[in-house]
Design an enzyme around this catalytic site. Structure first.
Site, PDB file in Angstrom:
ATOM      1  N   ASP A  73     -26.208  56.650  41.640  1.00  0.00           N
ATOM      2  CA  ASP A  73     -26.519  57.161  40.489  1.00  0.00           C
ATOM      3  C   ASP A  73     -27.464  55.558  40.014  1.00  0.00           C
ATOM      4  O   ASP A  73     -26.888  54.663  40.599  1.00  0.00           O
ATOM      5  CB  ASP A  73     -25.221  56.063  39.877  1.00  0.00           C
ATOM      6  CG  ASP A  73     -24.596  56.340  38.259  1.00  0.00           C
ATOM      7  OD1 ASP A  73     -25.741  56.247  37.806  1.00  0.00           O
ATOM      8  OD2 ASP A  73     -23.916  56.180  37.656  1.00  0.00           O
ATOM      9  N   LYS A  86     -31.568  52.042  29.593  1.00  0.00           N
ATOM     10  CA  LYS A  86     -31.478  51.407  30.347  1.00  0.00           C
ATOM     11  C   LYS A  86     -33.088  51.332  29.731  1.00  0.00           C
ATOM     12  O   LYS A  86     -33.655  50.444  29.004  1.00  0.00           O
ATOM     13  CB  LYS A  86     -30.629  50.305  30.672  1.00  0.00           C
ATOM     14  CG  LYS A  86     -29.573  50.897  31.105  1.00  0.00           C
ATOM     15  CD  LYS A  86     -28.269  50.548  30.420  1.00  0.00           C
ATOM     16  CE  LYS A  86     -27.035  51.757  30.745  1.00  0.00           C
ATOM     17  NZ  LYS A  86     -25.964  50.634  30.319  1.00  0.00           N
ATOM     18  N   TRP A 121     -18.709  51.179  38.164  1.00  0.00           N
ATOM     19  CA  TRP A 121     -18.570  51.494  36.895  1.00  0.00           C
ATOM     20  C   TRP A 121     -17.138  52.217  35.938  1.00  0.00           C
ATOM     21  O   TRP A 121     -16.567  53.221  36.819  1.00  0.00           O
ATOM     22  CB  TRP A 121     -19.642  52.585  36.464  1.00  0.00           C
ATOM     23  CG  TRP A 121     -19.726  52.747  35.350  1.00  0.00           C
ATOM     24  CD1 TRP A 121     -19.902  51.965  33.934  1.00  0.00           C
ATOM     25  CD2 TRP A 121     -20.028  54.124  34.319  1.00  0.00           C
ATOM     26  NE1 TRP A 121     -19.966  52.310  32.674  1.00  0.00           N
ATOM     27  CE2 TRP A 121     -19.813  53.705  32.725  1.00  0.00           C
ATOM     28  CE3 TRP A 121     -20.224  55.355  35.012  1.00  0.00           C
ATOM     29  CZ2 TRP A 121     -20.432  54.884  31.996  1.00  0.00           C
ATOM     30  CZ3 TRP A 121     -20.333  56.282  33.877  1.00  0.00           C
ATOM     31  CH2 TRP A 121     -20.021  55.534  32.451  1.00  0.00           C
TER      32      TRP A 121
HETATM   33  C1  LMR Z   1     -21.888  49.559  31.033  1.00  0.00           C
HETATM   34  O1  LMR Z   1     -21.056  49.535  31.787  1.00  0.00           O
HETATM   35  O2  LMR Z   1     -21.885  49.146  29.914  1.00  0.00           O
HETATM   36  C2  LMR Z   1     -23.000  50.826  30.179  1.00  0.00           C
HETATM   37  O3  LMR Z   1     -23.157  51.472  31.189  1.00  0.00           O
HETATM   38  C3  LMR Z   1     -22.115  51.676  29.505  1.00  0.00           C
HETATM   39  C4  LMR Z   1     -20.663  51.381  29.083  1.00  0.00           C
HETATM   40  O4  LMR Z   1     -21.293  53.584  29.017  1.00  0.00           O
HETATM   41  O5  LMR Z   1     -20.176  52.355  29.965  1.00  0.00           O
END
Ligand code: LMR
Length: 396
Positions: free
Chosen positions: A208, A243, A127
């Site tokens: 996570d 989510k 992420w």
């Molecule tokens: C994403 O990956 O788009 C979501 O988890 C929103 C974010 O906060 O980045």
């Protein structure tokens, strides 16, 4: 003082919200930020959330402070949701956190207090905010191989080989389900292999879980957490309700620490609550109170599971729809990997230049890595989307 500052770079994911909003083209498509959308392109407040909010308004008698750990009923309900019925309760500490990000941030401070020299190993890729968030808190970060961008599979052997080379005590950041950004999760056997190495090497898993219920169902999606909890001495789990309850802006999540024994748990509990006090003092309440009502009431919980299944089903359907449309519009190009992914995301598998062209020429928005959020796809826009993608591909 502030003259010395340079403007910060726009966020790789959240920056796309404004860019898309400011685009006046009627056929623009937002495959950027990870929020669920209906076929009408709306990110709705779930019906069950509306119901629970009404109950809360009618019955809540105070908004006084609860405490650094948040509400005990919420924490117990979430612990059961994440860890299941066989949770090793006497070794677990769960606190309410401001979303998944707040949970990660508290975990980072706790790790720094306990072991300031450890390295946290994140998947490559992970992420986009994992590294700035955890690194910004002061943790050292490195990455282990995860996604093969050519074959669109998990690089499991290389991942395991890297984990096998780590010193005891290092922390391994894992995605419980719906890996963000790749959409590819380890199989049951692969989780077993990962766990074996984690135990063998004395590593600390940091899981996570931002998408529980978005891959298969609540229990299957928690497999990694529960499997590891039964086998490792220590573990950290961040969980988000953004989510699966659609409570993005209400900031609802938990941080759970599994300690070696109940005595260690007591100390961790005091430390984690002390960390909270030094960052944001107490977590926001409203969203967590709503989630607690929903999980603990069998009627509301049933309603929620139906809405959750609808969201999950739509994501899977849209993924298939795009894959079919690309087969038609881009013969000779292989997009079969789209179907192998689960949850909101997958990589389209195109270059940053193609991503830029899709944005510039067609108003199609996604992150530079070509991660797409399939919730932005509808029956109405899928042909246009596939045509746009096909037009940016090199000749097959
Ligand atoms: C994403 O990956 O788009 C979501 O988890 C929103 C974010 O906060 O980045």
């Amino acid at each position: 003082m502030f003259e010395s500052l340079q403007a910060a770079r726009a966020d790789a994911i959240l920056g796309l919200i404004a860019e898309h909003r400011n685009d006046s083209r009627p056929d623009k498509i937002d495959l950027g930020v990870g929020v669920y959308r209906t076929s009408e392109g709306v990110t709705p407040v779930l019906d069950v959330v509306k119901k629970a909010e009404q109950i809360l308004i009618d019955t809540q008698v105070s908004k006084s402070y609860i405490g650094t750990a948040g509400a005990a009923d919420f924490n117990a309900a979430m612990q059961a949701l994440v860890f299941g019925d066989d949770a090793p309760d006497e070794r677990l500490t769960t606190i309410q956190s401001p979303g998944g990000s707040g949970s990660l941030r508290v975990a980072a401070s706790l790790i720094l207090r306990a072991a300031p020299d450890v390295t946290v190993w994140a998947s490559e890729p992970t992420w986009a905010n994992h590294i700035p968030l955890l690194g910004g808190a002061g943790l050292k970060l490195k990455s282990y191989p995860y996604y093969d961008t050519d074959k669109h599979v998990i690089r499991i052997d290389e991942m395991l080989a890297t984990l096998r080379s780590l010193p005891a005590g290092d922390v391994v950041l894992l995605h419980a389900c719906c890996h963000n950004p790749s959409g590819l999760d380890p199989s049951i056997d692969e989780w077993a292999a990962i766990t074996e190495v984690v135990v063998e090497r004395g590593l600390v898993p940091f899981i996570d879980m931002a998408y529980q219920g978005f891959a298969k169902d609540l229990d299957a999606d928690a497999h990694a957490v529960r499997y590891m909890a039964a086998r490792v001495p220590e573990m950290i789990v961040s969980s988000s309700c953004s989510k699966n309850f659609g409570l993005y802006r209400d900031r609802v999540g938990t941080l759970t620490i599994l300690s070696g024994d109940s005595e260690a748990r007591e100390i961790v509990d005091s430390q984690v609550n002390n960390v909270v006090r030094t960052i944001y003092s107490v977590p926001p309440d409203h969203g967590a109170a709503v989630v607690s009502l929903i999980i603990r009431d069998s009627g509301l919980r049933g309603d929620w599971l139906i809405e959750l299944a609808t969201m999950r089903g739509r994501l899977q359907k849209m993924r298939g729809l795009l894959s079919d449309a690309l087969e038609e519009q881009a013969p000779g190009h292989d997009f079969s990997h789209l179907r192998r992914a689960v949850g909101m995301f997958c990589f389209l598998g195109v270059s940053a230049e193609q991503v830029a062209k899709l944005k510039q020429d067609y108003g199609v928005y996604m992150t530079d890595s070509s991660r797409i959020n399939v919730a932005g796809i509808t029956r109405d826009n899928v042909s246009y989307l596939a045509e746009a993608i096909a037009a940016t591909l090199p000749a097959a």
